[in-house]
Scaffold this active site. Structure first.
Site, PDB file in Angstrom:
ATOM      1  N   LYS A 188       0.859  -1.188   0.000  1.00  0.00           N
ATOM      2  CA  LYS A 188       0.000   0.000   0.000  1.00  0.00           C
ATOM      3  C   LYS A 188       0.893   1.234   0.000  1.00  0.00           C
ATOM      4  O   LYS A 188       1.425   1.629   1.041  1.00  0.00           O
ATOM      5  CB  LYS A 188      -0.921   0.021   1.217  1.00  0.00           C
ATOM      6  N   GLU A 264       9.719   0.791  10.848  1.00  0.00           N
ATOM      7  CA  GLU A 264      10.710   1.856  10.700  1.00  0.00           C
ATOM      8  C   GLU A 264       9.954   3.148  10.922  1.00  0.00           C
ATOM      9  O   GLU A 264       9.213   3.613  10.057  1.00  0.00           O
ATOM     10  CB  GLU A 264      11.351   1.787   9.307  1.00  0.00           C
ATOM     11  N   ARG A 292      18.846  17.225   2.323  1.00  0.00           N
ATOM     12  CA  ARG A 292      18.500  16.190   1.352  1.00  0.00           C
ATOM     13  C   ARG A 292      17.010  15.882   1.464  1.00  0.00           C
ATOM     14  O   ARG A 292      16.458  15.786   2.549  1.00  0.00           O
ATOM     15  CB  ARG A 292      19.325  14.919   1.626  1.00  0.00           C
ATOM     16  N   CYS A 298      13.292  10.555   7.521  1.00  0.00           N
ATOM     17  CA  CYS A 298      13.397  10.122   8.911  1.00  0.00           C
ATOM     18  C   CYS A 298      14.844  10.152   9.388  1.00  0.00           C
ATOM     19  O   CYS A 298      15.108  10.223  10.585  1.00  0.00           O
ATOM     20  CB  CYS A 298      12.797   8.733   9.091  1.00  0.00           C
ATOM     21  N   GLU A 395       9.892  15.598  15.360  1.00  0.00           N
ATOM     22  CA  GLU A 395      10.491  15.435  14.048  1.00  0.00           C
ATOM     23  C   GLU A 395      10.086  16.618  13.165  1.00  0.00           C
ATOM     24  O   GLU A 395       8.902  16.909  13.018  1.00  0.00           O
ATOM     25  CB  GLU A 395      10.016  14.115  13.430  1.00  0.00           C
ATOM     26  N   SER A 455      22.762   5.765   4.537  1.00  0.00           N
ATOM     27  CA  SER A 455      21.933   4.732   3.916  1.00  0.00           C
ATOM     28  C   SER A 455      22.685   3.980   2.830  1.00  0.00           C
ATOM     29  O   SER A 455      23.340   4.584   1.974  1.00  0.00           O
ATOM     30  CB  SER A 455      20.670   5.360   3.327  1.00  0.00           C
TER      31      SER A 455
END
Length: 491
Positions: A188, A264, A292, A298, A395, A455
């Site tokens: 989804k 996550e 970025r 996150c 956040e 990452s």
């Protein structure tokens, strides 16, 4: 900084872009006939509309995945891997289509979208190779009375919920390990940015994914399509990337059927700069870690915790860099800062900056929304951020860099750990002993040491505390979709 929000760069959607639901290998309309409007955040105008899945559609997708489970699990690992490799090759070949599509539906600058194609496609290649490396073990038990066989098998149909901020990478990071392990999926995508996932699904079909192995159900009613799936005992895995509050609710629902879960969730990343840091490198890293994806990540650095001896110079340098940024459509040449995802995101960023200023922070550049069309906020630098300020605890998910200071290593680490989150941290120091201490003392699942970008498909991605459960990428990523089985064979 310069602004070019009036620059409407023309772009066309890929000719083979599906706009339906993918259920059992067929593109179909919603059972209700509903449609979701997908808009370009740089203009607010509609790009297209897509099928809006209902609860019945979600169950139909699970029907397809459950029916495909046994045959897909029995498919040779090499065959599963080759399908993923073909998909990698095709996504790479069509990098222009994928990059422009991501920029159109999400807003990120085109250069960053190309970077996401490289990063996101790498999960396809990585897990195409991991498919043939699912291992077990065999050996004599300690008593000498039998042989122990430890094997792995697919956990079963998996429900994958992805966010809007990295439309390709979040899909490949979940789909690739699931398929490599032998698990059919229902994915989804976020209603804001579903188009990239739809195109990826078509590429997977073209690469040979059998009917029912990949199903796509975009929906404007996330709770409505999710509830029947999580309550159905045929579903055996849930993987979610998104906010911590939503993750908590999903975990509670998943508990009913004891689902395997990967979460996550939110982040509140500290960016520590010690007095012995290479300040040139720290400024470069800060620009990457903060701006970025327009700060909508996150892993974005949320709190810049700078040694008091360097804070003034650091603020001056990043302010100069930020003032040189160009705001506008991500498809326009030279743009560094595209739009935020929607008007709510702009208002939320505006509120966080206002709270910081009310508490004594100083705006050295930016600090205001940009008049439309589109959803733009100026890249912003705040110095003298006071304890208790909201952006130190929430956040940000926007282009706001806030600086606070510390004097001792203990103070810096305490400030970095003063959050319920624990996804990633960044630290700049030339002291090797301190670097090793930070690896142990910073309460995060990932850490960038003298770098602003961590990452990588070959590295385990995930956090601790309220930032989630489980890992994606690396060897750990495929293990999230495997069950361990032990068999004893008497001697």
């Amino acid at each position: 900084m310069s602004t070019d929000t009036e620059n409407r760069v023309s772009a066309q959607l890929p000719a083979d872009l599906p706009t339906g639901l993918l259920i059992n290998g067929e593109w179909t309309d919603s059972s209700t006939g509903g449609r979701i409007s997908v808009t370009d955040p740089s203009t607010g105008e509609e790009l297209t509309s897509i099928a809006d899945a209902s609860a019945d559609d979600a169950v139909a997708a699970l029907d397809a995945a459950a029916a495909a489970q046994a045959e897909w699990a029995a498919t040779a690992p090499r065959t599963r891997g080759e399908i993923l490799r073909k998909t990698f090759d095709e996504v790479t070949r069509r990098k222009d289509d994928f990059a422009r599509l991501m920029t159109m539906e999400m807003g990120k600058p085109l250069a960053e979208a190309y970077g996401e194609v490289t990063y996101g496609s790498e999960f396809l290649r990585w897990f195409s190779e991991e498919a043939v490396r699912i291992n077990g073990r065999y050996g004599l038990n300690p008593e000498g009375t039998g042989r122990m066989v430890v094997s792995s098998r697919p956990v079963g149909p998996a429900y994958l919920i992805t966010p809007w901020n990295f439309p390709l990478a979040m899909a490949t990071r979940k789909i690739a390990p699931a398929l490599a392990a032998g698990c059919p999926v229902i994915i989804k995508p976020a209603a804001n940015t579903p188009l990239t996932t739809l195109l990826l699904a078509q590429v997977l079909i073209d690469a040979g994914v059998p009917a029912g192995v990949v199903n796509v159900i975009a929906s404007s009613d996330s709770a409505g399509v999710t509830k029947p799936l999580l309550s159905d005992p045929r579903l055996r895995k849930l993987s979610f990337t998104g906010s911590t509050p939503v993750g908590r609710r999903l975990l509670a629902q998943a508990a009913e059927n004891i689902l395997r879960t990967s979460m996550e969730l939110g982040g509140n990343a500290p960016f520590l700069i010690f007095d012995d840091a290479d300040l040139d490198a720290a400024v470069d890293g800060a620009m990457i870690a903060k701006f970025r994806n327009i700060g909508q990540a996150c892993t974005a650095a949320n709190r810049f915790i700078v040694h008091s001896s360097l804070a003034e110079e650091f603020v001056a340098r990043v302010t100069e860099r930020v003032r040189a940024m160009k705001i506008g459509s991500g498809l326009a040449d030279g743009v560094n800062i595209g739009p935020l995802i929607d008007g709510k995101a702009v208002s939320g960023t505006e509120e966080l900056v206002a709270d910081a200023v009310d508490r004594g922070a100083r705006v050295t550049t930016g600090g205001e929304r940009v008049d439309g069309p589109g959803f733009f906020y100026q890249p912003t630098v705040l110095s003298d951020v006071a304890p208790g300020t909201r952006l130190l605890h929430e956040e940000i998910f926007g282009p706001v860099l806030g600086v606070t200071t510390f004097d001792t290593e203990e103070e810096g680490v305490a400030a970095a750990n003063d959050t319920e989150y624990g996804l990633v941290s960044y630290a700049y120091t030339r002291d090797l002993a301190r670097a090793h201490r930070l690896i142990d003392s910073l309460e995060t699942g990932m850490m960038g040491l003298n770098t602003g970008l961590v990452s990588n498909a070959a590295a385990p991605f995930g956090g601790v505390k309220a930032s989630g459960l489980g890992r994606e990428g690396s060897q750990e990523g495929i293990e999230e979709y495997l069950e361990t089985k032990y068999t004893l064979i008497p001697a």
